[in-house]
Scaffold this active site. Structure first.
Site, mmCIF file in Angstrom:
data_model
loop_
_atom_site.group_PDB
_atom_site.id
_atom_site.type_symbol
_atom_site.label_atom_id
_atom_site.label_comp_id
_atom_site.label_asym_id
_atom_site.label_seq_id
_atom_site.Cartn_x
_atom_site.Cartn_y
_atom_site.Cartn_z
ATOM 1 N N CYS A 1 -1.593 77.312 2.594
ATOM 2 C CA CYS A 1 -1.183 78.706 2.648
ATOM 3 C C CYS A 1 -2.417 79.564 2.921
ATOM 4 C CB CYS A 1 -0.513 79.135 1.346
ATOM 5 S SG CYS A 1 -1.542 78.973 -0.133
ATOM 6 N N HIS B 1 -11.729 74.445 -3.811
ATOM 7 C CA HIS B 1 -11.232 75.070 -2.582
ATOM 8 C C HIS B 1 -12.298 76.016 -2.031
ATOM 9 C CE1 HIS B 1 -8.930 77.177 0.298
ATOM 10 N NE2 HIS B 1 -8.238 77.992 -0.495
ATOM 11 N N GLY C 1 -4.102 83.691 2.700
ATOM 12 C CA GLY C 1 -4.032 85.060 2.224
ATOM 13 C C GLY C 1 -3.513 86.017 3.278
ATOM 14 N N CYS D 1 -8.164 80.904 4.306
ATOM 15 C CA CYS D 1 -8.167 79.516 3.835
ATOM 16 C C CYS D 1 -7.945 78.500 4.946
ATOM 17 C CB CYS D 1 -7.093 79.325 2.767
ATOM 18 S SG CYS D 1 -7.302 80.419 1.346
#
Length: 399
Positions: free
Chosen positions: A385, A355, A387, A95
Site C-alpha cells: 500500500c 519498512h 500513502g 512506500c
C-alpha cells in the site's frame, strides 16, 4: 517508428541488512552511503558486465531530503564508481518508490531504449523523519472533505481499514507474532544470506580522562528488527497509539527503518553478449488508486491488475511479499483476495524486519527473487500500500 518490445532480466540483486530507526546500528549511516554500498555489491555480482553500458540509475526514495536529497540516484552512481556517462534519477512513490524504480528501469529495456539499467531504493528514517523536515500540506486539502484523507496519519488509515474490514485486535496481534517467528526462523536457516550484503558498523568511544578514542568495528549481517521475546501476551499489553479505542499498536505496525537495495537489469542481447545468468525476468507491474483514508487496501486492486497484465492467476504466484505496513491492512487484503498463507511473506514481513519506506520495494524484490528460486516457484510478487491512497504490485518470473 515504434521499438520492438523485449524482455528485461534481473542479473544482480542485493540489499543491506535493515536497521531499526532511530537508534539502531545504521543510525549514523548516510542514505547515500547505504546506496553506494548496494550499488557496488550489485555490480560485483556481474564482474563480466561492462559498466559503461549502463544507461541510467533509477533509485526510489520516499523522503528525498537531507543526505538522501540532491538527486541521491546520481550521487550514488558517481560515488559507487560508475562512469560519468551513467545517468541518475530519483523517483518518489512513497512506500512503492523502490518497486517503481525497478518497473521504470525494466520498461526502458522492454521498449528498446536501453540494454542495461540499475535500479533500487534507499531510505534512512533515522536521519530523515517521516514526512520530511518541513511538511507542508496544501490548504485545499482541509477545505474539502473529499480530500482530507490525504492528511491522515498512516496509523489512522489503518484504524479505518480495521473498522471497515472488521479486523480484530487479536487477529492483528497474531499476524504480528507470526511475522517475527517467520523472520527469526529464516535468519536461523540462513535464508537471507544470498540477498544481504553485510555492512561494517564502526563505533567510536571517547576514552575518559584522555584525548584518545577507541574504535570498535563489527559486521552487521542480518536484519535488526525481529524480536525473539515477542509473545501474544506482550503484544496484547500494548496500548493503541493512533486512536483511544483503536486496535493498531506499535506491535502490529511496521517498524521505522534504515536500508537500501539495488538490482541490475539487462536485455536478452546483453545476457548473451556477456554470458550472464539471469536471476529472474521482470513480468508486469500495476498501480491503482484508492481513497486516501483507507490507503492500506491499495494492494487489493493493484494485485489483480498486475496479474491480468501478466496473463496469470493468483494461484500461479508461489511467493508473495505483501508489505506489512500494518497488520490491519495486510489482513484486509489477504481476506478479500483469498491469498494462500503458505505463499504469503514466508520469511516474515515489515512488522518484524522493518519498512525503510522508499527502499522497501527494492529490498523485498531481492527477498522475493531469491526466495522463489530456493522454493523453485515459477513466479513471485512484491506488493504494498502507498500513502495518499495507492497500491502497487510487481511480478517476477524464475528463469
Amino acid at each position: 517508428m515504434s521499438k520492438q518490445v523485449q524482455d528485461a532480466y534481473i542479473v544482480a540483486a542485493t540489499r543491506t541488512p535493515v536497521g531499526k530507526a532511530p537508534r539502531g546500528l545504521l543510525k549514523n549511516y548516510r542514505s547515500d552511503d547505504l546506496l553506494v554500498h548496494v550499488m557496488r555489491a550489485a555490480l560485483a555480482q556481474v564482474p563480466n558486465l561492462d559498466p559503461k553500458l549502463i544507461e541510467d540509475a533509477i533509485i526510489g526514495c520516499a523522503m528525498p531530503e537531507g543526505d538522501q536529497g540532491m538527486n541521491v540516484a546520481r550521487i550514488g552512481a558517481l560515488l559507487s564508481g560508475l562512469p560519468d556517462t551513467v545517468g541518475g534519477v530519483t523517483v518518489n512513490r512513497f512506500c512503492a518508490s523502490g518497486i517503481t524504480a525497478i518497473q521504470m528501469a525494466a520498461d526502458r529495456i522492454r521498449v528498446g531504449e536501453a540494454d542495461v539499467m540499475i535500479a533500487g531504493g534507499t531510505e534512512s528514517m533515522s536521519r530523515v523523519p517521516m514526512g520530511g523536515f518541513h511538511p507542508s500540506f496544501n490548504p485545499a486539502i482541509f477545505a474539502n472533505n473529499e480530500h482530507v484523507g490525504i492528511a491522515y496519519g498512516m496509523g489512522m488509515t489503518a484504524e479505518k481499514v480495521a473498522q471497515q474490514w472488521k479486523v480484530s485486535r487479536e487477529e492483528q496481534d497474531a499476524f504480528a507474532l507470526a511475522s517475527h517467528q517467520k523472520a527469526l526462523a529464516g535468519i536461523a536457516a540462513g535464508e537471507f544470506n544470498e540477498e544481504i550484503t553485510p555492512l561494517d558498523i564502526v563505533e567510536k568511544f571517547p576514552r575518559l580522562g584522555t584525548a584518545e578514542v577507541d574504535i570498535k568495528t563489527r559486521k552487521m549481517t542480518v536484519d535488526e528488527g525481529p524480536r525473539a521475546d515477542t509473545t501474544l501476551e506482550a503484544l496484547a499489553r500494548l496500548k493503541p497509539v493512533f486512536a483511544a479505542k483503536g486496535s493498531v499498536t506499535a506491535g502490529n505496525s511496521s517498524q521505522t527503518s534504515d536500508g537500501a537495495g539495488a538490482l541490475i537489469l539487462v536485455s536478452e542481447k546483453i545476457l548473451k553478449q556477456f554470458n550472464l545468468v539471469p536471476l529472474a525476468r521482470f513480468v508486469s507491474f500495476a498501480v491503482r488508486g484508492v481513497p486516501p483514508e483507507i490507503m492500506g487496501i491499495g494492494p487489493k486492486f493493484a494485485i489483480p491488475a498486475a496479474l491480468e497484465k501478466a496473463g496469470l492467476k493468483l494461484d500461479d504466484i508461489g511467493w508473495i511479499e505483501l508489505n506489512e505496513a500494518f497488520a490491519a491492512q495486510s489482513l484486509a487484503v489477504v481476506k478479500d483476495l483469498g491469498i494462500n498463507p503458505e505463499v504469503l511473506n514466508p520469511l516474515g514481513g515489515a512488522i518484524a524486519w522493518g519498512h525503510p519506506l522508499g527502499a522497501t520495494g527494492a529490498v523485498r524484490a531481492a527477498t522475493a527473487i531469491y526466495g522463489m528460486r530456493r522454493r523453485k516457484a515459477k513466479y513471485s510478487m512484491v506488493t504494498m500500500c502507498i500513502g495518499t491512497g495507492q497500491g502497487a504490485a510487481g511480478i517476477f518470473e524464475n528463469v
